[in-house]
Design a protein around this motif. Structure first.
Motif, mmCIF file in Angstrom:
data_model
loop_
_atom_site.group_PDB
_atom_site.id
_atom_site.type_symbol
_atom_site.label_atom_id
_atom_site.label_comp_id
_atom_site.label_asym_id
_atom_site.label_seq_id
_atom_site.Cartn_x
_atom_site.Cartn_y
_atom_site.Cartn_z
ATOM 1 N N HIS A 113 0.838 -1.200 0.000
ATOM 2 C CA HIS A 113 0.000 0.000 0.000
ATOM 3 C C HIS A 113 0.876 1.254 0.000
ATOM 4 C CE1 HIS A 113 -2.998 2.961 1.213
ATOM 5 N NE2 HIS A 113 -3.860 2.119 0.672
ATOM 6 N N PRO A 114 0.532 2.268 -0.819
ATOM 7 C CA PRO A 114 1.336 3.492 -0.863
ATOM 8 C C PRO A 114 1.566 4.144 0.502
ATOM 9 C CG PRO A 114 -0.221 3.501 -2.676
ATOM 10 C CD PRO A 114 -0.556 2.294 -1.813
ATOM 11 N N SER A 115 0.665 3.943 1.441
ATOM 12 C CA SER A 115 0.854 4.537 2.769
ATOM 13 C C SER A 115 2.069 3.942 3.492
ATOM 14 C CB SER A 115 -0.398 4.357 3.620
ATOM 15 O OG SER A 115 -0.620 2.989 3.892
ATOM 16 N N GLU A 116 2.518 2.766 3.060
ATOM 17 C CA GLU A 116 3.684 2.137 3.692
ATOM 18 C C GLU A 116 4.988 2.828 3.300
ATOM 19 O OE1 GLU A 116 3.452 -2.343 4.005
ATOM 20 O OE2 GLU A 116 1.770 -1.966 2.640
ATOM 21 N N ILE A 117 4.934 3.722 2.301
ATOM 22 C CA ILE A 117 6.121 4.488 1.914
ATOM 23 C C ILE A 117 6.630 5.279 3.113
ATOM 24 C CG2 ILE A 117 6.973 6.396 0.481
ATOM 25 C CD1 ILE A 117 4.998 5.452 -1.710
ATOM 26 N N ASP A 118 5.707 5.830 3.901
ATOM 27 C CA ASP A 118 6.103 6.616 5.077
ATOM 28 C C ASP A 118 6.897 5.776 6.070
ATOM 29 O OD1 ASP A 118 4.843 8.841 4.026
ATOM 30 O OD2 ASP A 118 3.005 8.549 5.187
ATOM 31 N N THR A 119 6.461 4.537 6.287
ATOM 32 C CA THR A 119 7.152 3.652 7.216
ATOM 33 C C THR A 119 8.565 3.361 6.731
ATOM 34 O OG1 THR A 119 5.044 2.639 7.811
ATOM 35 C CG2 THR A 119 7.039 1.405 8.379
ATOM 36 N N VAL A 120 8.699 3.050 5.443
ATOM 37 C CA VAL A 120 10.018 2.757 4.876
ATOM 38 C C VAL A 120 10.889 4.011 4.931
ATOM 39 C CG1 VAL A 120 11.274 2.017 2.820
ATOM 40 C CG2 VAL A 120 9.128 0.895 3.431
ATOM 41 N N THR A 121 10.294 5.157 4.688
ATOM 42 C CA THR A 121 11.052 6.412 4.750
ATOM 43 C C THR A 121 11.629 6.616 6.148
ATOM 44 O OG1 THR A 121 9.702 7.409 3.013
ATOM 45 C CG2 THR A 121 10.919 8.916 4.439
ATOM 46 N N GLU A 122 10.857 6.343 7.171
ATOM 47 C CA GLU A 122 11.344 6.477 8.548
ATOM 48 C C GLU A 122 12.507 5.527 8.815
ATOM 49 O OE1 GLU A 122 10.599 8.834 10.783
ATOM 50 O OE2 GLU A 122 9.386 9.669 9.166
ATOM 51 N N VAL A 123 12.414 4.305 8.291
ATOM 52 C CA VAL A 123 13.509 3.342 8.447
ATOM 53 C C VAL A 123 14.770 3.861 7.760
ATOM 54 C CG1 VAL A 123 14.320 1.031 7.780
ATOM 55 C CG2 VAL A 123 12.023 1.324 8.735
ATOM 56 N N VAL A 124 14.609 4.371 6.542
ATOM 57 C CA VAL A 124 15.754 4.894 5.797
ATOM 58 C C VAL A 124 16.393 6.059 6.552
ATOM 59 C CG1 VAL A 124 16.461 6.100 3.684
ATOM 60 C CG2 VAL A 124 14.949 4.117 3.548
ATOM 61 N N LEU A 125 15.582 6.984 7.017
ATOM 62 C CA LEU A 125 16.121 8.125 7.748
ATOM 63 C C LEU A 125 16.833 7.679 9.027
ATOM 64 C CD1 LEU A 125 13.252 10.727 7.245
ATOM 65 C CD2 LEU A 125 15.434 10.547 6.006
ATOM 66 N N GLY A 126 16.293 6.666 9.687
ATOM 67 C CA GLY A 126 16.960 6.112 10.866
ATOM 68 C C GLY A 126 18.300 5.495 10.511
ATOM 69 N N LEU A 127 18.345 4.783 9.403
ATOM 70 C CA LEU A 127 19.607 4.195 8.960
ATOM 71 C C LEU A 127 20.628 5.283 8.623
ATOM 72 C CD1 LEU A 127 18.329 1.315 6.644
ATOM 73 C CD2 LEU A 127 19.692 1.040 8.728
ATOM 74 N N LEU A 128 20.167 6.324 7.952
ATOM 75 C CA LEU A 128 21.082 7.385 7.528
ATOM 76 C C LEU A 128 21.607 8.213 8.695
ATOM 77 C CD1 LEU A 128 19.398 8.549 4.206
ATOM 78 C CD2 LEU A 128 21.383 7.033 4.504
ATOM 79 N N ASP A 129 20.970 8.115 9.843
ATOM 80 C CA ASP A 129 21.476 8.782 11.041
ATOM 81 C C ASP A 129 22.697 8.075 11.619
ATOM 82 O OD1 ASP A 129 19.731 10.908 11.080
ATOM 83 O OD2 ASP A 129 18.315 9.959 12.465
ATOM 84 N N ALA A 178 26.475 6.164 11.303
ATOM 85 C CA ALA A 178 27.715 6.444 10.579
ATOM 86 C C ALA A 178 27.820 5.648 9.279
ATOM 87 C CB ALA A 178 28.918 6.161 11.471
ATOM 88 N N ASP A 179 27.438 4.397 9.297
ATOM 89 C CA ASP A 179 27.541 3.545 8.109
ATOM 90 C C ASP A 179 26.170 3.282 7.492
ATOM 91 O OD1 ASP A 179 26.483 1.942 10.105
ATOM 92 O OD2 ASP A 179 27.645 0.174 9.561
ATOM 93 N N GLY A 180 25.243 4.198 7.715
ATOM 94 C CA GLY A 180 23.853 3.975 7.336
ATOM 95 C C GLY A 180 23.616 3.754 5.860
ATOM 96 N N LEU A 181 24.273 4.527 4.990
ATOM 97 C CA LEU A 181 24.069 4.361 3.553
ATOM 98 C C LEU A 181 24.570 2.995 3.095
ATOM 99 C CD1 LEU A 181 23.112 5.467 0.885
ATOM 100 C CD2 LEU A 181 25.319 6.624 0.637
ATOM 101 N N ASP A 182 25.726 2.602 3.582
ATOM 102 C CA ASP A 182 26.251 1.276 3.230
ATOM 103 C C ASP A 182 25.335 0.180 3.755
ATOM 104 O OD1 ASP A 182 28.453 2.385 1.961
ATOM 105 O OD2 ASP A 182 29.728 2.237 3.743
#
Length: 144
Positions: A54-70, A72-76
């Motif tokens: 569901h498109p609404s799940e994009i928000d959940t994945v976005t939060e996970v990505v932003l958490g990862l990017l916080d 030091a090695d988040g992008l990797d």
């Protein structure tokens, strides 16, 4: 008293990994445009790979990505999680989706191009295949 932060997942579903690829591209230049957000939503609604996502799940994945990017090695780590979640045949799909987001606002920044290069390497996508995918995404967003 602040609540402890929600722990980040260690694995992604294939669909989450595809969305993660789009979100990473969208934030690679430190800001996600309305055109990029609209493209993500449209792709999730229209592509068969997202049949039960569901498109609404994009928000959940976005939060996970932003958490990862916080981290030091988040992008990797995010790239590794995408690679691990996808069979080889869907890694090109992830790269295509990232290219679609880069092309959505009409101009790929240097940061976005650098991200694409690193992402291609992380997903082990052949340079010629990546070039064809990039060109196709660019052609789709040409204006008359």
């Amino acid at each position: 008293m602040d609540a402890a932060p929600t722990p980040l997942p260690t694995r992604l579903t294939a669909q989450e990994a595809l969305v993660c690829a789009m979100v990473l591209m969208g934030v690679s230049d430190r800001g996600m445009t309305d055109a990029e957000l609209a493209a993500m939503s449209r792709l999730v609604r229209e592509l068969p790979a997202f049949g039960d996502f569901h498109p609404s799940e994009i928000d959940t994945v976005t939060e996970v990505v932003l958490g990862l990017l916080d981290q030091a090695d988040g992008l990797d780590r995010a790239s590794e999680m995408i690679r691990d979640a996808l069979p080889p045949r869907l890694r090109e799909t992830a790269y295509l989706l990232a290219c679609e987001i880069a092309a959505a606002d009409g101009d790929a920044s240097q940061e976005e191009l650098r991200f694409l290069q690193d992402f291609r390497i992380a997903l082990d996508i052949d340079r010629l295949v990546a070039g064809a995918i990039e060109r196709a995404a660019k052609a789709r967003f040409q204006v008359i």
